[in-house]
Every structure is written in structure tokens, then in C-alpha cells.
Design a protein around this motif. Structure first.
Motif, PDB file in Angstrom:
ATOM      1  N   ASN A  71      -2.665   5.938  -3.751  1.00  0.00           N
ATOM      2  CA  ASN A  71      -3.434   7.168  -3.445  1.00  0.00           C
ATOM      3  C   ASN A  71      -3.142   7.697  -2.049  1.00  0.00           C
ATOM      4  O   ASN A  71      -4.058   8.087  -1.322  1.00  0.00           O
ATOM      5  CB  ASN A  71      -4.948   6.897  -3.591  1.00  0.00           C
ATOM      6  N   TYR A  72      -1.851   7.710  -1.647  1.00  0.00           N
ATOM      7  CA  TYR A  72      -1.538   8.092  -0.267  1.00  0.00           C
ATOM      8  C   TYR A  72      -1.982   9.510   0.066  1.00  0.00           C
ATOM      9  O   TYR A  72      -1.735  10.462  -0.675  1.00  0.00           O
ATOM     10  CB  TYR A  72      -0.037   7.967   0.006  1.00  0.00           C
ATOM     11  N   SER A  73      -2.672   9.625   1.198  1.00  0.00           N
ATOM     12  CA  SER A  73      -3.049  10.923   1.760  1.00  0.00           C
ATOM     13  C   SER A  73      -3.098  10.762   3.261  1.00  0.00           C
ATOM     14  O   SER A  73      -3.670   9.794   3.777  1.00  0.00           O
ATOM     15  CB  SER A  73      -4.419  11.366   1.236  1.00  0.00           C
ATOM     16  N   ASP A  74      -2.514  11.703   3.978  1.00  0.00           N
ATOM     17  CA  ASP A  74      -2.489  11.615   5.435  1.00  0.00           C
ATOM     18  C   ASP A  74      -3.877  11.816   6.029  1.00  0.00           C
ATOM     19  O   ASP A  74      -4.115  11.486   7.186  1.00  0.00           O
ATOM     20  CB  ASP A  74      -1.523  12.666   5.996  1.00  0.00           C
ATOM     21  N   LEU A  75      -4.815  12.373   5.241  1.00  0.00           N
ATOM     22  CA  LEU A  75      -6.172  12.609   5.725  1.00  0.00           C
ATOM     23  C   LEU A  75      -7.082  11.402   5.510  1.00  0.00           C
ATOM     24  O   LEU A  75      -8.205  11.383   6.002  1.00  0.00           O
ATOM     25  CB  LEU A  75      -6.787  13.838   5.026  1.00  0.00           C
ATOM     26  N   SER A  76      -6.610  10.430   4.755  1.00  0.00           N
ATOM     27  CA  SER A  76      -7.435   9.266   4.437  1.00  0.00           C
ATOM     28  C   SER A  76      -7.054   8.083   5.306  1.00  0.00           C
ATOM     29  O   SER A  76      -5.865   7.767   5.449  1.00  0.00           O
ATOM     30  CB  SER A  76      -7.286   8.904   2.953  1.00  0.00           C
ATOM     31  N   GLY A  77      -8.056   7.418   5.862  1.00  0.00           N
ATOM     32  CA  GLY A  77      -7.800   6.250   6.699  1.00  0.00           C
ATOM     33  C   GLY A  77      -7.756   4.959   5.916  1.00  0.00           C
ATOM     34  O   GLY A  77      -7.281   3.939   6.410  1.00  0.00           O
ATOM     35  N   ILE A  78      -8.274   4.968   4.673  1.00  0.00           N
ATOM     36  CA  ILE A  78      -8.300   3.772   3.836  1.00  0.00           C
ATOM     37  C   ILE A  78      -7.561   4.081   2.545  1.00  0.00           C
ATOM     38  O   ILE A  78      -7.930   4.991   1.809  1.00  0.00           O
ATOM     39  CB  ILE A  78      -9.748   3.325   3.542  1.00  0.00           C
ATOM     40  N   LEU A  79      -6.512   3.309   2.266  1.00  0.00           N
ATOM     41  CA  LEU A  79      -5.669   3.559   1.104  1.00  0.00           C
ATOM     42  C   LEU A  79      -5.613   2.313   0.230  1.00  0.00           C
ATOM     43  O   LEU A  79      -5.409   1.203   0.738  1.00  0.00           O
ATOM     44  CB  LEU A  79      -4.247   3.910   1.558  1.00  0.00           C
ATOM     45  N   SER A  80      -5.812   2.465  -1.073  1.00  0.00           N
ATOM     46  CA  SER A  80      -5.728   1.314  -1.968  1.00  0.00           C
ATOM     47  C   SER A  80      -4.259   0.989  -2.230  1.00  0.00           C
ATOM     48  O   SER A  80      -3.426   1.884  -2.389  1.00  0.00           O
ATOM     49  CB  SER A  80      -6.462   1.595  -3.276  1.00  0.00           C
TER      50      SER A  80
END
Length: 478
Positions: free
Chosen positions: A427-436
């Protein structure tokens, strides 16, 4: 006190807007709350002119001995208004240490886990043991000062930096599968918004996105919890993005550095008498030391080494410099590579090396990032192995096992690669700090120049999912 306004529990107590708020029943007492106003959540906004006007009217009320002195939450003039270039509204920061961490995050933990609220629909108090088990199994990186502590037994002793670590890194991994999906996704809005607002160099679009997250968080808060918990700390979230636009990332105007200096000053107190003189003497002595060093200590002598070890006791001893800003830490050992490691190296080199005997090491310091391979046996309660790197133009994640130096191969002279177990990010997103992420059986040799940053690998005990947590910045100290 500085702005000469009313406290957090009074009408018009928000310094950024002139929403009056209302009184709501809270347990056996009452609380002053700020319901979310859908059509104007941040307004009517204060400005320097109406603050000065309200302060004059409040002064007039005081002179007339009126029963109510404050006007729109202003109790009188503030000395800050006498600075002609200072904006008394935008220039007053919202301290995220007290407002978000010791305010909103502490409130959320109370709502979920307090025994007094266990009959509420939003409570997950009966799952506290499972959450604690997951939380205390996490192995944070070395730049997280405190190890995770129990919510059930130690929450009343938590410091602000522990709430910070929980909000930014631990919360979503340990709450996933325990908190219902609606409230989990609602809380994730807050986590992602604070991550963006703490980032170094967030773009205008990213700040706007964070603001939309916080607006959505506030708009559903009353529905998912209760209006009596929508205190000033929750309301101020709608103004947090504006504070970043005016003053920079949240860590640049938080109270963490002041709390740190308070601890520094406390260490200068050795007795109960003449405390002011003790502090002044201690500060004067510390300020004088660098001047004395220049006068009496010769650079490179044993005395100079002793001085530096006392001045900076926690700085790691660097070994060989690989390239600018990247250093080997610890010893270098020759070893025979396993078949898997050798296969990964052959794939990286695109040819088979003449032998399988290489110089290896386990730790590097890289531009304020510490990366420790999983083979570093002394790391039992910490994990510094996770990295974010580029491969064929794509962002990838993995965990370093150890480092290989290729100084015996002419085509790759003085190159260092990290032998890495790859992780698949779903679920990569540059806005997310936590990635599964998911573990894979793929191993890869990653040139250290391709490593973007070190991360935190979070794999709570009993959880089917693992996570990579990115640090919003490298400058904030907890």
C-alpha cells in the motif's frame, strides 16, 4: 497569560478563531467543547486588528467595573501587540507536544482503554492485554529513546515522547484487527496528518491534504465518540495546518526542546538551598568550558580525546569512511558467503566473482541514519535493520542482514552492498508514514548509495501483518 486571553475551558478560548464553544455534560461535571461547524470549521478567524479592538473594549469594561470583562476571549491588552511587525495570531504557535500528544493522543487512549468507559460502544478495554502483548513485542530503532511500555500498567507514567512514538509508529499496527474498521480508519486520518505536518519540506499540496484529513477527523469525532470530548485540543486540529504554513513543521515550534533544557537545568541542582545560584553557577561553568578548551587544550592530545568523550559521550566511534557521510561502525571480518548470499551477489554483479570469500561488516552510519544488520547479535531489544531503497527507479523496502565490501573485484572497486531480505509493500503512499509489508524469500544486494533512508520494522507478536514505519524527519529529538 502572555496573550492575556481566557483559559482553554472558557468561551472563545481558541486563539485562532472566535468560535464561542458550548458547555456539555461530562460525567458528573461539565466540559467546554467546540462542536465541528460544517460550513465554517475555522471561522470566524481572528486578526490583529480585532484582537486590539477587543482588548480596548475589555480594558474599558475593566475601568467601568463591569461584571464581564473579557470580549471574545480577550481580557485586555498584550505586550505582544506593541511589536509592529509581529502577527499576534499567526505568530502564536499551537504546541503539538501538549495539544496533540498529551492532549488528543492521551484522550484517544483513555477513550479506548479506560476502565471507567468500558461500557461505551467505542471502548476496547477488554482487549487491553492483547494490545499490550503486541505493543511490548515491538523492537524500535535506536533513535526512539524509550522502549514501549504497557498501556494497562504504565499509561499514567507515559511521557510525551512515548505518546509520540505510539501515534506515529505503534498505534496502527497494534490496533489493527482490534479497533473496529470505522474508528480505525478515522484514527488513521490523524496519524497520517501529523506525519505530514512533521515532515521536513512538505509541499503546499501535502499540507492541504493533511488539513483535509484533520477536518474529516474532527467532523466524525462527535459521531464516533461523544461531544463532551471535543475539547479545545481536538478543535485546534483544524488550525494545525495553518500553523505549519506560517511557522514551519510542527517540531520547529514544539515544547520538546524546552522540556529537554528543563531536565538539563535540573541536573545542576545538588541541594535544597540557593537553587537560583546553583543554576546560574552551573550554566556559567558550562558556557566557560569551550573558552577554556581553546586556551589550554592542544588539538589531538590525549587530554583533547578525553574532553571530546566527556562532551559527546554518545557519539559512535566511526571506522573507515566508505564515501562522504557514510562510515563503517565496528570491525570488518573476512567470511565465506552462503549460497543464497553468493547468488544475490552474482545477480548484482552480473558475473560470478573469482571466489566466495569477502570482507563483511554489520553496521554503518549513513547521513544521520544508523543501519545495523540483523546479524548484529548485541541488538536484542532494538531493530535497526529496515531500509528504504531504490531499485530500477522504484521505491523498495527490505531488512539488511550484513554488508559486503567488494574491494577485491576490479569492476566494483571500493563498492559496498547491503545483503538484504526484501519486503513487499502492498500500500505504498508517500503521504503515509506506516506501510504494511509482507516478507518474501527474495534476497538482494543493494548498493549503499541506493539506500534512501533507514526505517522502523514493526511486526507485533500475534499479528499476521508486518509494517514499515517511516520517520517524518531526522532533526526532531524525542
Amino acid at each position: 497569560m502572555l496573550c492575556n486571553g481566557v483559559q482553554y475551558n472558557g468561551s472563545y478560548s481558541c486563539w485562532k478563531c472566535m468560535q464561542k464553544g458550548e458547555t456539555a455534560k461530562s460525567g458528573k461535571g461539565h466540559a467546554h467543547v467546540f462542536p465541528f461547524i460544517q460550513d465554517n470549521p475555522k471561522g470566524p478567524q481572528r486578526c490583529r486588528e480585532n484582537v486590539i479592538e477587543d482588548s480596548r473594549n475589555a480594558l474599558q469594561n475593566m475601568e467601568n467595573k463591569s461584571k464581564v470583562i473579557a470580549v471574545n476571549g480577550i481580557k485586555g491588552p498584550s505586550w505582544l501587540t506593541f511589536f509592529p511587525l509581529f502577527n499576534i495570531i499567526d505568530g502564536i504557535a499551537i504546541d503539538y507536544m501538549h495539544g496533540v500528544l498529551l492532549g488528543v493522543m492521551k484522550l484517544m487512549l483513555k477513550l479506548w482503554f479506560s476502565p471507567q468507559l468500558k461500557n461505551k460502544v467505542f471502548s476496547i478495554h477488554n482487549h487491553i492485554a492483547d494490545v499490550d502483548k503486541k505493543l511490548q513485542s515491538i523492537r524500535p530503532t535506536l533513535n526512539i529513546t524509550r522502549l514501549p511500555r504497557s498501556i494497562e500498567n504504565d499509561l499514567k507514567y507515559w511521557k510525551a515522547n512515548e505518546y509520540r512514538s505510539f501515534l506515529l509508529y505503534y498505534s496502527l499496527p497494534v490496533l489493527h484487527g482490534t479497533l473496529d474498521n470505522t474508528r480505525f480508519n478515522h484514527f488513521a486520518l490523524l496519524v497520517n496528518a501529523i506525519h505530514i505536518l512533521l515532515k521536513n519540506g512538505s509541499t503546499k499540496n501535502e499540507i492541504m491534504r493533511a488539513e483535509s484529513f484533520l477536518m474529516e477527523f474532527n467532523s466524525y469525532f462527535e459521531q464516533l465518540y461523544d461531544i463532551c470530548y471535543m475539547t479545545l485540543n481536538v478543535h485546534q486540529l483544524v488550525h494545525l495546518a495553518d500553523s505549519v504554513k506560517c511557522l514551519g513543521p510542527l517540531y520547529t515550534h514544539s515544547c520538546f526542546s524546552f522540556e529537554d533544557k528543563n531536565g538539563y537545568l535540573l541536573k545542576m541542582i545538588r541541594g535544597t538551598q540557593n537553587i537560583d545560584n546553583q543554576i546560574i553557577t552551573g550554566v556559567s561553568f558550562v558556557q566557560k568550558i569551550p573558552e577554556l578548551k581553546l586556551k589550554f587544550i592542544v588539538e589531538g592530545t590525549e587530554l583533547d580525546k578525553l574532553y571530546k568523550s566527556i562532551e559527546s559521550p554518545n557519539i559512535l566511534k566511526r571506522g573507515e569512511m566508505i564515501t562522504q557521510g557514510i562510515y563503517i561502525l565496528g570491525s570488518i571480518k573476512m567470511r565465506t558467503l552462503t549460497k543464497h548470499a553468493l547468488d544475490a551477489l552474482c545477480k548484482y554483479l552480473d558475473f560470478a566473482p573469482p571466489n566466495d570469500y569477502f570482507a563483511t561488516f554489520r553496521r554503518i552510519e549513513m547521513n544521520d541514519n544508523l543501519v545495523y544488520g540483523m546479524e548484529y547479535a548485541r541488538m536484542t531489544k532494538r531493530d535497526n535493520s529496515a531500509i528504504m531503497f531504490k531499485h530500477n527507479g522504484k521505491v523498495c523496502f527490505g531488512r539488511v542482514c550484513f554488508f559486503i565490501r567488494l574491494d577485491c573485484i576490479e569492476q566494483r572497486a571500493n563498492t559496498v552492498v547491503a545483503y538484504t531480505e526484501c519486503l513487499k509493500c502492498v500500500n505504498y503512499s508517500d503521504l503515509s508514514g506506516i506501510l504494511s509489508v509482507k516478507k518474501t524469500e527474495i534476497t538482494q544486494c543493494v548498493p549503499i548509495v541506493n539506500i534512501i533512508e533507514s526505517c522502523m520494522y514493526v511486526s507485533p507478536e500475534g499479528s499476521k501483518t508486518s509494517y514499515i514505519c517511516r520517520f517524518p524527519n531526522r532533526l526532531e529529538s524525542d
